[in-house]
Enzyme design. Structure first.
Site, PDB file in Angstrom:
ATOM      1  CG  ASN A  12      23.344  41.874  26.730  1.00 47.34           C
ATOM      2  OD1 ASN A  12      24.420  41.954  27.305  1.00 47.34           O
ATOM      3  ND2 ASN A  12      22.925  40.779  26.141  1.00 47.34           N
ATOM      4  CG  ASP A  70      18.721  42.347  15.256  1.00 47.97           C
ATOM      5  OD1 ASP A  70      18.209  42.154  16.368  1.00 47.97           O
ATOM      6  OD2 ASP A  70      18.401  41.688  14.252  1.00 47.97           O
ATOM      7  CE1 TYR A 151      20.363  28.724  18.943  1.00 49.23           C
ATOM      8  CE2 TYR A 151      20.547  31.121  18.962  1.00 49.23           C
ATOM      9  CZ  TYR A 151      19.792  29.982  18.792  1.00 49.23           C
ATOM     10  OH  TYR A 151      18.462  30.083  18.470  1.00 49.23           O
TER      11      TYR A 151
END
Ligand code: IMP
Length: 189
Positions: A12, A70, A151
């Site tokens: 990422n 994480d 989100y």
């Protein structure tokens, strides 16, 4: 402790940029540059366990210090769900995850939530350091803003007084769970 080179167990780009902004003195190397671009199975029961699993796997493979994170969203009215299952909540990707979250919270007055991030710096000798960070807010009743991922458009940040979807990278990174977890870890080095 000063580290010259840290491999990041992630593909990422946003995460890699955030890590470089905190560990300014070290060379940050995405695992892809070492020739590994696969998925690492997250079999842990907590954010920390999963961060350790990912960092250990890559550290043992390349014999270098490796940083992994994480993260996920914990919603109080859902007893902390989706939590470590945030990425797999609906089983159908991030857009379906947001729809499912809105559905599950339909009519709920309790919209409180936080993002958590656990980060692990794992050394080839088997030692490791953990950091943890949280950022607090509320789940909106509809998506607001188009920035970010996951989100972000549903998360109203108590710090920024707007949704993460309405925030620039710089704004979000100054209060994010990942930023706080990385600062926590850096302070322990
Ligand atoms: P991972 O730690 O990259 O596997 O992220 C787990 C999942 O948590 C992501 O796929 C997102 O659904 C969610 N998540 C983690 N951090 C964020 C964030 O900063 N914004 C929005 N969603 C996030």
């Amino acid at each position: 402790m000063k580290l010259d080179k840290i491999v990041v167990a992630s593909g990422n780009k946003g995460k890699i940029k955030e890590i470089q902004q905190i560990f300014t003195d070290a060379e940050i190397v995405p695992m892809r540059e070492l020739g590994f671009d696969g998925d690492i199975e997250e079999t842990g029961e907590t954010f920390s366990e999963n961060a350790i699993i990912k960092a250990k796997f890559i550290s043992e493979k390349f014999n270098l210090p490796v940083l992994a994170d994480d993260s996920g969203l914990c919603v109080y009215a859902l007893n902390g769900a989706p939590g470590i299952r945030s990425a797999r909540f609906s089983g159908e990707g991030e857009s379906a995850n947001r729809k499912l979250l809105l559905k599950k919270l339909e009519g709920s007055k309790d919209r409180g939530a936080h993002f958590t991030s656990a980060v692990c710096l794992y050394f080839p000798d088997g030692n490791y350091i953990l950091g943890e960070g949280k950022t607090y807010g509320k789940i909106l009743t509809e998506e607001v803003g188009e920035n970010g991922f996951g989100y972000d458009s549903l998360f109203y940040s108590d710090d920024l007084k707007k949704s993460f979807g309405q925030s620039t990278d710089e704004e979000k990174n100054s209060v994010s769970h990942r930023y706080r977890a990385l600062c926590d870890l850096r302070n322990k080095l």
